[in-house]
Design an enzyme around this catalytic site. Structure first.
Site, PDB file in Angstrom:
ATOM      1  N   GLY A 179     -26.215 -69.865  -0.165  1.00  0.00           N
ATOM      2  CA  GLY A 179     -26.636 -70.909  -1.391  1.00  0.00           C
ATOM      3  C   GLY A 179     -25.503 -72.106  -1.210  1.00  0.00           C
ATOM      4  O   GLY A 179     -25.137 -73.083  -1.793  1.00  0.00           O
TER       5      GLY A 179
ATOM      6  N   CYS B  93     -22.335 -65.597   0.866  1.00  0.00           N
ATOM      7  CA  CYS B  93     -22.548 -63.973   0.949  1.00  0.00           C
ATOM      8  C   CYS B  93     -23.733 -64.078   1.658  1.00  0.00           C
ATOM      9  O   CYS B  93     -24.216 -62.638   1.909  1.00  0.00           O
ATOM     10  CB  CYS B  93     -22.718 -64.255  -0.898  1.00  0.00           C
ATOM     11  SG  CYS B  93     -21.302 -64.511  -1.042  1.00  0.00           S
ATOM     12  N   GLY B  94     -24.547 -64.417   2.058  1.00  0.00           N
ATOM     13  CA  GLY B  94     -25.105 -64.141   2.921  1.00  0.00           C
ATOM     14  C   GLY B  94     -25.317 -63.966   4.376  1.00  0.00           C
ATOM     15  O   GLY B  94     -26.056 -64.179   4.688  1.00  0.00           O
TER      16      GLY B  94
ATOM     17  N   ARG C  47      -5.860 -60.522  -1.638  1.00  0.00           N
ATOM     18  CA  ARG C  47      -7.077 -60.597  -1.657  1.00  0.00           C
ATOM     19  C   ARG C  47      -8.366 -59.151  -1.420  1.00  0.00           C
ATOM     20  O   ARG C  47      -7.969 -58.600  -1.237  1.00  0.00           O
ATOM     21  CB  ARG C  47      -7.593 -61.810  -0.293  1.00  0.00           C
ATOM     22  CG  ARG C  47      -8.283 -63.192  -0.499  1.00  0.00           C
ATOM     23  CD  ARG C  47      -8.360 -64.236  -2.005  1.00  0.00           C
ATOM     24  NE  ARG C  47      -8.795 -64.817  -1.298  1.00  0.00           N
ATOM     25  CZ  ARG C  47     -10.187 -64.709  -1.961  1.00  0.00           C
ATOM     26  NH1 ARG C  47     -10.788 -64.130  -2.685  1.00  0.00           N
ATOM     27  NH2 ARG C  47     -11.180 -66.368  -1.906  1.00  0.00           N
ATOM     28  N   LYS C  48      -9.488 -60.000  -1.087  1.00  0.00           N
ATOM     29  CA  LYS C  48     -10.510 -59.276  -1.145  1.00  0.00           C
ATOM     30  C   LYS C  48     -10.549 -58.628  -0.054  1.00  0.00           C
ATOM     31  O   LYS C  48      -9.893 -59.072   1.703  1.00  0.00           O
ATOM     32  CB  LYS C  48     -11.907 -59.589  -1.665  1.00  0.00           C
ATOM     33  CG  LYS C  48     -12.562 -60.780   0.052  1.00  0.00           C
ATOM     34  CD  LYS C  48     -13.654 -60.828  -0.009  1.00  0.00           C
ATOM     35  CE  LYS C  48     -14.473 -62.278  -0.696  1.00  0.00           C
ATOM     36  NZ  LYS C  48     -15.340 -62.961  -0.612  1.00  0.00           N
TER      37      LYS C  48
ATOM     38  N   ARG D 277     -21.657 -55.770 -10.236  1.00  0.00           N
ATOM     39  CA  ARG D 277     -21.714 -55.125  -8.703  1.00  0.00           C
ATOM     40  C   ARG D 277     -21.307 -53.691  -9.152  1.00  0.00           C
ATOM     41  O   ARG D 277     -20.401 -53.135  -9.409  1.00  0.00           O
ATOM     42  CB  ARG D 277     -21.074 -55.591  -7.190  1.00  0.00           C
ATOM     43  CG  ARG D 277     -21.008 -55.369  -6.179  1.00  0.00           C
ATOM     44  CD  ARG D 277     -20.823 -56.056  -5.721  1.00  0.00           C
ATOM     45  NE  ARG D 277     -20.976 -57.941  -5.063  1.00  0.00           N
ATOM     46  CZ  ARG D 277     -19.742 -58.605  -5.083  1.00  0.00           C
ATOM     47  NH1 ARG D 277     -18.746 -58.431  -4.892  1.00  0.00           N
ATOM     48  NH2 ARG D 277     -20.105 -60.140  -4.803  1.00  0.00           N
TER      49      ARG D 277
HETATM   50  S1  SF4 Z   1     -23.028 -67.966  -0.838  1.00  0.00           S
HETATM   51 FE1  SF4 Z   1     -22.359 -66.291  -2.410  1.00  0.00          FE
HETATM   52  S2  SF4 Z   1     -20.576 -68.102  -3.626  1.00  0.00           S
HETATM   53 FE2  SF4 Z   1     -22.527 -69.206  -1.732  1.00  0.00          FE
HETATM   54  S3  SF4 Z   1     -24.160 -69.059  -3.358  1.00  0.00           S
HETATM   55 FE3  SF4 Z   1     -24.161 -67.690  -2.871  1.00  0.00          FE
HETATM   56  S4  SF4 Z   1     -23.890 -66.182  -3.319  1.00  0.00           S
HETATM   57 FE4  SF4 Z   1     -22.697 -68.076  -4.730  1.00  0.00          FE
END
Ligand code: SF4
Lengths: 540, 70
Positions: free
Chosen positions: A438, A443-444, A182-183, A73
């Protein structure tokens, strides 16, 4: 460095998780030098601990773990990118990353398929144009998100680029901040439509004003403790007004509080949001003022709404005669050739700049009126269109099972097919934002979507299939709230028609100008649940 | 190796969350069903079984599962 030596959390070693103990032994940022020295010997030259610290260099192991391929990244603070930097990114992608360039929901750029041996060269190439993957992942201050329109925005109170640059310099490779619990995500925006997604960051600065000594001063309000992941929290506002020249001081104070008082016992209980939830905004502010000295109290909030980062189309800048042209990158993905071509267009029609958006799109700023027609006639714009159809124009996706080790399902191709199906089959005059995750890590950013999808796998007579939980009614801005899950897992093949049904229900029952999330909150979650139950009771 | 979380809805014996260690998604389903079956003389019919989360198998990893009552 003296503060690093005292490290208050070190006193109670029994309260530290395994990674924390490791972080006491070595500074995460040292991995950068080691990668530069050793990576040409290949993957096996690194220990398991080394690989853990690769995140501090902005690198994750790609799925499947252990085969020596990486995701990287790159920080793009506030999304501001020069054509030279864009060409460098394109060349890296072409030479090492199988031609893929992804724009993330925090305006960063991601490569996949990088081999161990190429990493030093990639670092060098990035550094040569002032770009860094360092601290793009790991327990450190991540890239600063901000207004992608900073400096050209008719809806900003001030140009935040110099502030973002100053804070970026302060955070980057600073050993004071290389060991956070953490982040740590920061957002700075002076746009009155919350383009920085303030509420889902650990630390956010939003536009504000205050009368001080009879004069109206433009500055910021400060929010702390937001974040998504599996346990989402909206950030809380502190009773504080910050002048632009004091942003770094305040950010430094908040970050030091997180470093010294943040929780380090369990990784899933370490983000700043947990400390803020325990302390409350008042105690947090008191500690902050103890560190940085007295500050004026809150002024007037100037945020009036929320634009989730959607700027496709041609728009006037605050500078007369200039425009920005927002282009769609479907689910944030483009090729190296696309990015090279974008750099050429930025040079030829703009001022050689590009901006990435947290909606995973990109824009070309500073296009004079007289050059607009020629830019719009460029062949690339028939692929990365400034005038997308509604659903594909508002679709966000995480990386998913293609490259992510924790993914349960595929996401990017799935979202493309859902959005295209909806664009073919549903007429809509008010955009509905679709996000897909996912796995629960988010992350989405599905929790802030009008309609969010979270993937699961379901076993059927015909084997495992992808399926999704549907969440409805999320938004940020003045009426910020996360969306809520509807019960009933929907097989992937049925997701598009199910969403279409929910949207038809919205269209038939909404009030004038009512947005989808407002509609969900007015009619109530149960009404949407009833609709889903009815659809799922019918066979596909 | 991963620590998997699965949700199981049976036809006659309520709903469960199964947590299993497995090397692949396919195996996780099989292990979850097998664990469930061990709880019964006559195993309940499964209406729906879904894999919802996975984590790397490491010391300290786990899931917190909300229950209506204990
Ligand atoms: S939300 Fe993040 S950790 Fe989960 S599948 Fe998508 S990219 Fe991977």
């Amino acid at each position: 460095m003296s503060e690093q030596l005292t490290r208050p959390w070190e006193k109670q070693r029994d309260k530290l998780n395994k990674l924390e103990l490791l972080k006491l032994e070595r500074d995460g940022l040292e991995i950068i030098e080691k990668i530069k020295q050793v990576a040409r010997q290949g993957y096996t030259a690194f220990s398991e601990d080394d690989l853990t610290f690769f995140k501090w260099a902005g690198i994750y192991e790609q799925r499947p773990k252990g085969n020596g391929l990486f995701m990287m990244r790159v920080r793009i603070p506030s999304g501001v990118l020069s054509s030279e930097q864009a060409r460098t990114l394109a060349a890296i992608s072409r030479d090492y990353g199988r031609d893929l360039v992804d724009v993330t929901t925090r305006q960063a750029v991601q490569f996949h398929w990088l081999c161990t041996e190429c990493l030093p060269d990639v670092f060098d190439r990035l550094e040569s144009v002032g770009l860094f993957s360092y601290q793009a992942c790991g327990d450190v201050p991540r890239t600063i998100v901000g207004n992608p329109l900073a400096g050209i925005d008719p809806h900003e109170l001030i140009d935040t680029r110099p502030i973002v640059e100053e804070l970026e310099r302060h955070f980057l490779l600073n050993p004071e901040y290389s060991n956070l619990p953490r982040k740590y995500k920061t957002s700075i925006s002076a746009n009155i439509y919350n383009t920085g997604h303030a509420e889902i960051n650990d630390l956010a600065f939003t536009p504000a004003s205050k009368e001080i000594d009879g004069e109206e001063v433009i500055g910021f309000h400060v929010w702390v403790g937001g974040g998504l992941s599996a346990k989402p929290y909206l950030a809380r506002q502190l009773d504080l007004f910050v002048r632009p020249e004091e942003v770094v001081k305040v950010a430094s104070g908040v970050t030091r509080i997180f470093r010294d008082y943040g929780y380090r016992e369990k990784r899933h209980h370490a983000r700043l949001k947990f400390l803020v939830a325990d302390w409350g905004a008042e105690k947090f502010l008191a500690k902050l003022l103890e560190l940085i000295g007295p500050m004026p109290g809150r002024g007037t909030d100037r945020t009036v709404g929320w634009n989730a980062g959607y700027f496709t189309g041609v728009h006037k800048q605050k500078q007369p005669g200039l425009n920005y042209v927002g282009l769609l990158l479907p689910v944030g993905r483009m090729t190296a050739d696309d990015l090279d071509e974008l750099a050429r267009l930025a040079d030829q029609y703009g001022n050689g700049e590009l901006r990435t958006c947290n909606s995973q799109n990109i824009l070309i700023p500073n296009v004079p009126d007289e050059k607009l027609d020629a830019l719009l006639a460029e062949p690339l714009l028939s692929k990365l269109t400034p005038f997308p159809r509604t659903f594909i124009g508002h679709a966000v996706s995480c990386t998913g099972i293609e490259y992510c080790n924790l993914a349960i399902v595929e996401t990017k191709a799935r979202m493309l097919s859902i959005a295209h199906w909806l664009d073919e089959n549903v007429e809509l005059d008010t955009p509905i934002r679709l996000h897909i995750n996912g796995c629960p890590n988010s992350c989405g950013q599905q929790q802030i979507a009008d309609i969010g999808l979270q993937g699961a796998k379901v076993k059927t007579e015909n084997g495992m299939i992808d399926a999704f939980d549907i969440h409805v009614g999320g938004s940020l801005g003045p009426d910020a709230a996360f969306n809520k899950r509807l019960k009933g897992r929907v097989p992937a093949e049925r997701v598009a028609p199910v969403i279409a049904h929910l949207i038809e229900y919205y269209k038939a029952n909404r009030e004038p100008k009512e947005k989808f999330h407002q509609f969900v909150r007015r009619v109530g979650h149960d009404a949407l649940q009833n609709q889903l139950d009815q659809i799922l009771a019918t066979t596909a | 190796m991963f620590l998997y979380k699965l949700e199981v809805i049976t036809e006659s014996a309520g709903s469960y969350v199964a947590v299993v260690i497995g090397e692949s998604d396919e195996k996780a389903f099989a292990y979850a069903e097998s664990q469930l079956n061990r709880e019964y003389l006559v195993p309940p019919k499964i209406h729906e079984i879904s894999l919802v989360e996975k984590k790397y198998l490491q010391k300290g990893k786990g899931y917190i599962i909300e229950t209506a009552s204990l």
